[in-house]
Design a protein around this motif. Structure first.
Motif, mmCIF file in Angstrom:
data_model
loop_
_atom_site.group_PDB
_atom_site.id
_atom_site.type_symbol
_atom_site.label_atom_id
_atom_site.label_comp_id
_atom_site.label_asym_id
_atom_site.label_seq_id
_atom_site.Cartn_x
_atom_site.Cartn_y
_atom_site.Cartn_z
ATOM 1 N N GLY A 41 0.786 -1.229 0.000
ATOM 2 C CA GLY A 41 0.000 0.000 0.000
ATOM 3 C C GLY A 41 0.816 1.276 0.000
ATOM 4 N N GLU A 42 2.148 1.152 0.170
ATOM 5 C CA GLU A 42 3.019 2.328 0.233
ATOM 6 C C GLU A 42 4.180 2.141 -0.743
ATOM 7 N N PRO A 43 4.544 3.189 -1.489
ATOM 8 C CA PRO A 43 5.613 3.048 -2.477
ATOM 9 C C PRO A 43 7.002 2.942 -1.878
ATOM 10 N N GLY A 44 7.221 3.479 -0.670
ATOM 11 C CA GLY A 44 8.553 3.461 -0.085
ATOM 12 C C GLY A 44 9.505 4.371 -0.839
ATOM 13 N N ILE A 45 10.768 3.970 -0.895
ATOM 14 C CA ILE A 45 11.808 4.817 -1.459
ATOM 15 C C ILE A 45 11.628 5.050 -2.949
ATOM 16 N N SER A 46 10.863 4.215 -3.626
ATOM 17 C CA SER A 46 10.627 4.412 -5.066
ATOM 18 C C SER A 46 9.917 5.728 -5.347
ATOM 19 N N ALA A 47 9.287 6.328 -4.330
ATOM 20 C CA ALA A 47 8.620 7.613 -4.524
ATOM 21 C C ALA A 47 9.610 8.724 -4.828
ATOM 22 N N LEU A 48 10.908 8.470 -4.599
ATOM 23 C CA LEU A 48 11.928 9.486 -4.861
ATOM 24 C C LEU A 48 12.462 9.437 -6.292
ATOM 25 N N GLU A 49 12.043 8.466 -7.081
ATOM 26 C CA GLU A 49 12.639 8.263 -8.396
ATOM 27 C C GLU A 49 12.361 9.405 -9.359
ATOM 28 N N HIS A 50 11.252 10.089 -9.218
ATOM 29 C CA HIS A 50 10.909 11.152 -10.175
ATOM 30 C C HIS A 50 11.521 12.499 -9.823
ATOM 31 N N ILE A 51 12.302 12.570 -8.737
ATOM 32 C CA ILE A 51 12.920 13.829 -8.317
ATOM 33 C C ILE A 51 14.385 13.814 -8.741
ATOM 34 N N ASP A 52 14.701 14.529 -9.806
ATOM 35 C CA ASP A 52 16.040 14.483 -10.383
ATOM 36 C C ASP A 52 17.084 15.187 -9.532
ATOM 37 N N GLU A 53 16.722 16.196 -8.759
ATOM 38 C CA GLU A 53 17.712 17.013 -8.073
ATOM 39 C C GLU A 53 18.308 16.347 -6.838
ATOM 40 N N ILE A 54 17.786 15.221 -6.413
ATOM 41 C CA ILE A 54 18.330 14.532 -5.237
ATOM 42 C C ILE A 54 19.708 13.953 -5.573
ATOM 43 N N ALA A 55 20.682 14.185 -4.694
ATOM 44 C CA ALA A 55 22.028 13.662 -4.896
ATOM 45 C C ALA A 55 22.523 12.832 -3.719
ATOM 46 N N ILE A 56 21.822 12.896 -2.579
ATOM 47 C CA ILE A 56 22.203 12.170 -1.367
ATOM 48 C C ILE A 56 20.950 11.501 -0.814
ATOM 49 N N VAL A 57 21.046 10.232 -0.435
ATOM 50 C CA VAL A 57 19.896 9.503 0.097
ATOM 51 C C VAL A 57 20.288 8.820 1.401
ATOM 52 N N ALA A 58 19.412 8.896 2.397
ATOM 53 C CA ALA A 58 19.670 8.260 3.691
ATOM 54 C C ALA A 58 18.367 7.760 4.288
ATOM 55 N N ALA A 59 18.462 6.668 5.019
ATOM 56 C CA ALA A 59 17.344 6.136 5.788
ATOM 57 C C ALA A 59 17.802 6.078 7.240
ATOM 58 N N PRO A 60 17.703 7.169 7.976
ATOM 59 C CA PRO A 60 18.301 7.270 9.316
ATOM 60 C C PRO A 60 17.830 6.182 10.271
ATOM 61 N N GLY A 61 18.786 5.509 10.887
ATOM 62 C CA GLY A 61 18.483 4.495 11.881
ATOM 63 C C GLY A 61 18.058 3.163 11.317
ATOM 64 N N MET A 62 17.836 3.059 10.011
ATOM 65 C CA MET A 62 17.420 1.799 9.390
ATOM 66 C C MET A 62 18.673 0.990 9.061
ATOM 67 N N THR A 63 19.030 0.046 9.911
ATOM 68 C CA THR A 63 20.287 -0.676 9.757
ATOM 69 C C THR A 63 20.093 -2.175 9.563
ATOM 70 N N ASP A 64 18.925 -2.586 9.098
ATOM 71 C CA ASP A 64 18.709 -4.000 8.776
ATOM 72 C C ASP A 64 19.078 -4.238 7.322
ATOM 73 N N ALA A 65 19.286 -5.494 6.966
ATOM 74 C CA ALA A 65 19.751 -5.844 5.624
ATOM 75 C C ALA A 65 18.774 -5.398 4.544
ATOM 76 N N ALA A 66 17.478 -5.507 4.802
ATOM 77 C CA ALA A 66 16.483 -5.124 3.802
ATOM 78 C C ALA A 66 16.524 -3.623 3.524
ATOM 79 N N SER A 67 16.695 -2.815 4.570
ATOM 80 C CA SER A 67 16.772 -1.365 4.388
ATOM 81 C C SER A 67 18.041 -0.976 3.653
ATOM 82 N N TYR A 68 19.159 -1.601 4.035
ATOM 83 C CA TYR A 68 20.404 -1.352 3.324
ATOM 84 C C TYR A 68 20.229 -1.607 1.828
ATOM 85 N N ASP A 69 19.676 -2.772 1.507
ATOM 86 C CA ASP A 69 19.548 -3.154 0.104
ATOM 87 C C ASP A 69 18.595 -2.237 -0.641
#
Length: 432
Positions: A98-126
């Motif tokens: 029901g939620e797009p997650g990080i894929s919602a950032l794909e249409h924003i070209d000006e982003i150059a740095i991405v972080a998921a603060p505190g998310m340190t599990d293997a799935a979040s890393y990947d």
């Protein structure tokens, strides 16, 4: 082609020639996480230009979540603009049905740095690394596990086969009267006797935590850089001392360095503003182990907490092991791509090839003069080849124009070696 039928004077405007290629921005970050305000936007990237705007949109109720601490650290360290993606307390970085997650950032070209603060599990890393690998115009800032007792566990790959260590740390913290986390003796600054226990870390939620009982690092990738340990900061919403993931503060340092020196400058040996202490102090030998694995340490250097590493997760044998090299090429590739859009549908001939060489050389010449490329001359710093050799007739017939571009990037002086020996004046005179 204009037609001249009536006698008279005709004035026409012609293209002047060069079309300067402008460099794209490299300072805008995106943060993926959660806030506790139910009325905050969810699942939609929200542009934020300062801390006051963030609190007005995402709430001021404390204590701060890792996302809030990261955004505050970003602006505190020199960041000017970012996007915030709230996935909700029960959401994940990769998204749900029901939620797009990080894929919602794909249409924003000006982003150059991405972080998921505190998310340190293997799935979040990947999820974060896969997003950056797909887009190829942004680099991930990853947090290492909050608490790791054995350094060997920190440099092994994180997996999903074991429960979260951060959750265990949180449960032990909640059962302790003082609220200190497990392993507090090893987490306090220099480990001196009688020192105060570390502040409690923000309570992890679903999608957070570390990769296993002893932690674990992200998988190999040239599009990400991992930082340890977590830092002690003042919660901007409650005023209490808490442990925070370093990614937001590090992203701010990246933006600050890009603005003051350029993307080619390694964002290291820079003070982390707002960091009051570290959850663990690494010795030089311990950092040597981390450095070889591609993990960047944050250390207390002569009383100042600084980033003391600038490597990606690509591995020491990769040509992309240095963070500024990876970010410089991403910057140059996107700038050239956007700056040569006028080439599409132009006649594929010598005139076009000459124009491409001229424009790209002009852009690379500016990089070289700014100190981003190595070499005493342009020939040593870069080359651009676009001619009949790179564009044979079969490619012309297929509508393809090809230009070969090579750059010699500067690389950080990571190891400074001074060889010192005793000097005897008499021996020196005889040698002369």
């Amino acid at each position: 082609m204009p037609q001249y039928l009536t006698p008279g004077v005709y004035v026409e405007e012609l293209m002047g020639g060069a079309r300067p290629i402008e460099g794209v921005g490299t300072e805008i970050a995106a943060f993926v996480g959660f806030v506790d305000d139910d009325e905050a936007p969810r699942g939609v990237p929200t542009s934020v230009n300062n801390w006051t705007q963030y609190t007005s949109i995402f709430g001021t109720e404390g204590p701060s979540t890792p996302l809030t601490l990261a955004v505050h650290g970003f602006f505190l360290n020199g960041g000017q603009r970012c996007y915030v993606l709230n996935v909700g307390p029960d959401g994940t970085v990769g998204g749900t049905p029901g939620e797009p997650g990080i894929s919602a950032l794909e249409h924003i070209d000006e982003i150059a740095i991405v972080a998921a603060p505190g998310m340190t599990d293997a799935a979040s890393y990947d999820a974060v690394l896969s997003h950056c690998e797909l887009m190829r115009d942004r680099v991930a800032v990853l947090d290492g596990p909050a608490h790791v007792d054995d350094l060997n566990d920190l440099i092994r790959p994180a997996t999903m086969s074991t429960p979260s260590a951060a959750s265990a740390s949180s449960s032990s913290s909640s059962s302790s009267p003082s609220g200190s986390s497990a392993g507090s003796e090893e987490s306090t600054g220099e480990g001196e006797e009688g020192s105060a226990p570390p502040p409690p870390a923000p309570t992890p939620r679903r999608g957070g935590g570390s990769g296993g009982p002893g932690g674990g690092m992200a998988r190999a990738s040239e599009w990400g850089a991992e930082y340890v340990p977590w830092i002690s900061v003042v919660d901007p919403l409650t005023g209490t001392l808490v442990e925070a993931p370093p990614s937001g503060h590090v992203a701010g340092v990246w933006a600050r360095t890009d603005g003051s020196r350029g993307v080619h400058k390694a964002p290291a040996n820079e003070t982390v503003r707002g960091a009051l202490d570290l959850t663990r102090a690494f010795t030089p030998s311990e950092q040597g182990l981390l450095n070889s694995a591609g993990i960047n340490a944050i250390r207390n250097i002569h009383g100042s907490i600084k980033i003391w590493g600038a490597r990606t997760l690509a591995g020491s044998a990769s040509e992309w092991r240095y963070l500024p090299v990876r970010r410089l090429f991403a910057f140059a590739e996107e700038s050239i791509q956007q700056g040569t859009g006028w080439v599409v549908f132009e006649p594929n001939d010598q005139v076009l090839w000459n124009a491409i060489r001229r424009d790209v050389r002009g852009f690379l010449r500016r990089l070289w003069r700014d100190g981003a490329l190595m070499g005493a001359t342009e020939r040593e710093a870069f080359f651009v080849k676009c001619d009949a050799e790179t564009n044979p007739q079969e490619n012309i017939d297929a509508g393809i124009v090809t230009a070969l571009i090579g750059m010699a990037p500067v690389k950080p002086a990571e190891f400074i070696v001074f060889k010192v020996s005793q000097y005897t004046a008499a021996a020196g005179e005889e040698a002369q």
